[in-house]
Design an enzyme around this catalytic site. Structure first.
Site, short mmCIF file in Angstrom:
data_model
loop_
_atom_site.label_atom_id
_atom_site.label_comp_id
_atom_site.label_asym_id
_atom_site.label_seq_id
_atom_site.Cartn_x
_atom_site.Cartn_y
_atom_site.Cartn_z
N ASN A 201 0.81 -1.22 0.00
CA ASN A 201 0.00 0.00 0.00
C ASN A 201 0.84 1.27 0.00
OD1 ASN A 201 0.95 -0.17 2.59
ND2 ASN A 201 -1.02 0.08 3.60
N HIS A 202 2.14 1.14 -0.14
CA HIS A 202 2.99 2.34 -0.17
C HIS A 202 2.92 3.03 -1.53
CE1 HIS A 202 5.33 0.26 3.25
NE2 HIS A 202 4.32 0.96 3.70
N LEU A 204 3.63 6.97 -3.91
CA LEU A 204 4.01 8.37 -4.08
C LEU A 204 2.95 8.94 -5.02
CD1 LEU A 204 7.64 9.44 -5.04
CD2 LEU A 204 5.64 10.78 -5.58
N GLU A 205 2.27 9.98 -4.56
CA GLU A 205 1.13 10.49 -5.33
C GLU A 205 1.28 11.97 -5.63
OE1 GLU A 205 -2.83 7.92 -4.29
OE2 GLU A 205 -2.88 10.00 -3.63
N HIS A 233 4.00 7.89 1.04
CA HIS A 233 3.59 6.95 2.10
C HIS A 233 4.53 5.75 2.07
CE1 HIS A 233 0.42 3.77 3.54
NE2 HIS A 233 1.18 4.17 4.53
N HIS A 323 2.85 6.69 11.61
CA HIS A 323 1.62 6.04 12.10
C HIS A 323 1.80 4.60 12.61
CE1 HIS A 323 0.44 5.78 7.55
NE2 HIS A 323 1.02 4.67 7.88
N ASN A 324 3.06 4.18 12.79
CA ASN A 324 3.35 2.90 13.46
C ASN A 324 4.51 3.12 14.42
OD1 ASN A 324 1.55 1.34 12.00
ND2 ASN A 324 3.08 0.26 10.80
N HIS A 398 -5.44 6.63 10.55
CA HIS A 398 -4.24 6.72 9.69
C HIS A 398 -4.53 6.49 8.22
CE1 HIS A 398 -4.26 2.44 9.11
NE2 HIS A 398 -3.05 2.38 8.66
#
Lengths: 475, 141
Positions: A201-202, A204-205, A233, A323-324, A398
């Site tokens: 799910n990583h 770059l947008e 992300h 977020h972890n 998150h």
């Protein structure tokens, strides 16, 4: 059977007694619609966390909560320094998986015609996908420095600028790193991967600010409608995974040594202050710093790509959140200030203006809370409120949260169909693996607007802006 | 008896691997882990990697074994299709595993990845012996 009770439209309580050994109740922050999507296994995991020694107030789950391992994904729990524990089950394998948002001074009109070119260039510039190794070729010494100093090291090496550091949670450099707690194996996995995005799910947008909900706060964050922004992300890659694996083994033995009864082996833990707890924390911080360095390097290459096509453009860091992670924070507990180890597993810190951890630039409003959507669905920027300290130890959701398993997703979608659907919506996608694209189809996630609205309505964080994807580069 | 089967899990991969012996179960578990990532039919056995592990009980050993495969996959950039396992119970009750893993270096033109296993979790990780041996594991992908 003890039933889950509804406190109000956004809070459900898992009472003590739901499972044996609970020390505090569980609290699940969901709307009635999202409540329907919470699997029974997730509630069991919330209850399991409530059995751990030294837990304060509640075992909590954010609105994007779903089934995880150990803690649920979206799980938050705080433990007293005196009598509490630390557990890798409350952090996860991808230590400091997180999100970084860069804002540009470009508007979508000037960027849209070049979107294909930009995504192709970013796909080339930022290594991603399975087995990807970085362009960096870090030495062993550099790797150690990344573990100790995170983003600060990256800036010293010429990646990014000094001002970036004050715009990262922990200034991108969490104190307490102990590189002696990083095994040879973890170094071997981490070294070639520094400066890579990873897979799953990583992403770059390239995004466009679609809607502003709060003009004043948006202005503080430098966001405006129509603006182009970049969201990154990713996390600590193989380094974090191996550090977690190594310490999980040690801690699963520590529970016998310290006579801690755990309902799930992934909740392996050690009492705070013991060597095992200190070792895990020192190793975890190394992975957290590695992740900040990683996102810093990726942001630097992103800037290089943008300035190739827009020589005068500036990409400034809005913020970078973890977020972890498990953090040492001071909170008010029953009118007393206490040092707590706050575990956020798939949850974002959401501090309001009163906290000194919030960068000075944002001290008037609160920290930016970055909530990535899934591929093809909107992402949100919120602003942390002081109210969050009372509700959730200053924590928000998150992401959107999965609702469908990967195998079900690959039965229903193909990479090709997902790509075609996104293209139809004007979203350009580059990915190394078509089948991974199918697993990340927008439909496998909960509706991100509903998730974010719960956080907003509870007063944890205020909605500031909605961003929609224009182009995605994925592993 | 099937060698392994996958179970539904929202975010990760859950499987059960079976065997008439603990060796066979561990070999099948490794195959289940790897099949999550890439179709074994596309992998030729051209090289071998040797593994030697030790743990105080069989569950811990199984965890080390599966974690070692993830480590080798990532650091050797290799995909694996054969997993030979032999076990030894020592006088001090510890377990020893020697394994030989067969496979080849990753060639993205032939190996289409469906997932990347990042780690083996200890969540609901267990070995049960009834009519046959069964190992259940959840992988973080």
């Amino acid at each position: 059977m003890v039933e889950i009770s509804k406190i109000n439209d956004n809070i459900y309580e898992v009472p003590i007694g739901y499972r044996p050994g609970m020390r505090v109740p569980g609290r699940i922050f969901v709307s009635p619609l999202l409540r329907e999507m919470v699997e029974p296994g997730t509630i069991d995991q919330v209850a399991n966390v409530a059995t751990l020694p030294g837990i304060v107030k509640y075992s909590m789950a954010m609105p994007d909560a779903h089934l995880g391992y150990g803690f649920p994904i979206g799980g938050v729990a705080a433990f007293r320094e005196d009598g509490g524990i630390i557990s890798p089950g409350g952090v996860g394998f991808d230590i400091n998986c997180g999100v970084r948002l860069l804002r540009s001074d470009l508007d979508s009109k000037s960027v849209s015609p070049l979107i294909n070119t930009l995504i192709d260039a970013l796909f080339e510039a930022v290594p991603s996908g399975l087995g990807a190794t970085g362009r960096l070729h870090a030495s062993d010494q550099q790797l150690t420095e990344a573990f100790i100093s995170g983003s600060k090291w990256a800036v010293e090496e010429g990646y990014g600028i000094e001002a970036d550091l004050t715009h990262c949670e922990e200034n991108g450099n969490m104190p307490g790193a102990d590189p002696s707690q990083v095994s040879v194996k973890a170094r071997k996995r981490g070294r070639p991967q520094l400066g890579t995005l990873g897979s799953g799910n990583h992403f770059l947008e390239i995004q466009r600010v679609e809607e502003i909900f709060d003009e004043a706060r948006a202005k503080e964050f430098g966001l405006f409608k129509g603006q182009i922004a970049i969201m990154i992300h990713c996390g600590s890659r193989g380094a974090g995974n191996q550090i977690c694996t190594d310490h999980l083994e040690v801690l699963s033995k520590a529970v016998h040594k310290y006579n801690i009864d755990i309902p799930d082996r992934q909740l392996a833990c050690a009492p705070l202050g013991t060597p095992e707890a200190n070792h895990y924390f020192g190793g975890m911080v190394c992975a957290a710093n590695y992740a900040w360095a990683n996102r810093h390097i990726i942001a630097h290459w992103t800037r290089e790509v943008f300035t190739r096509y827009f020589p005068d453009c500036n990409l400034n860091l809005v913020y970078d959140v973890a977020h972890n992670v498990a953090k040492i924070e001071e909170h008010d507990v029953d009118g007393k200030r206490e040092r707590l180890y706050v575990h956020r597993k798939g949850a974002t810190r959401a501090f309001g203006p009163s906290r000194r951890e919030v960068p000075e630039t944002y001290r008037n409003v609160g920290q930016p809370v970055l909530i990535p959507g899934s591929m093809g669905t909107p992402s949100y920027v919120l602003c942390g409120n002081d109210r969050a300290l009372e509700v959730s130890f200053g924590s928000a959701c998150h992401g959107a949260g999965r609702v469908m398993s990967r195998s079900q997703a690959t039965r229903l979608f193909t990479g090709k169909s997902v790509k075609a659907a996104l293209n139809k919506d004007g979203i350009v996608v580059r990915s190394t693996s078509p089948s991974m694209l199918a697993e990340e189809a927008p439909q496998v996630y909960k509706p991100s607007n509903e998730v974010v609205d719960v956080v907003h309505n509870l007063g944890i964080a205020t909605k500031v802006a909605k961003l929609v994807p224009l182009g995605v580069s994925k592993g | 008896m099937k060698p392994f089967e996958y179970l539904e899990h929202t975010a990760d991969v859950k499987f059960r691997a079976y065997g008439e012996t603990p060796e066979e179960m561990l070999s099948n578990a490794a195959a289940a882990l790897f099949k999550t990532m890439v179709d074994p039919a596309t992998i030729s056995v051209k090289e071998a990697w040797k593994v030697a592990l030790e743990a105080s009980d069989l569950e811990d050993l199984a965890y080390l074994w599966l974690s070692e495969i993830v480590f080798l996959f990532e650091t050797e950039s290799a995909v694996f299709a054969s997993f030979a396992v032999s076990l030894e119970r020592c006088v001090d009750e510890t377990w020893r595993l020697s394994g030989e893993i067969g496979g080849e270096r990753i060639d993205l033109s032939r190996h289409a990845f469906e997932n990347e296993v990042k780690a083996v979790t200890m969540h609901q990780f267990q070995i049960v012996k009834n009519d046959h041996w069964c190992l259940q594991a959840i992988l973080d992908v």
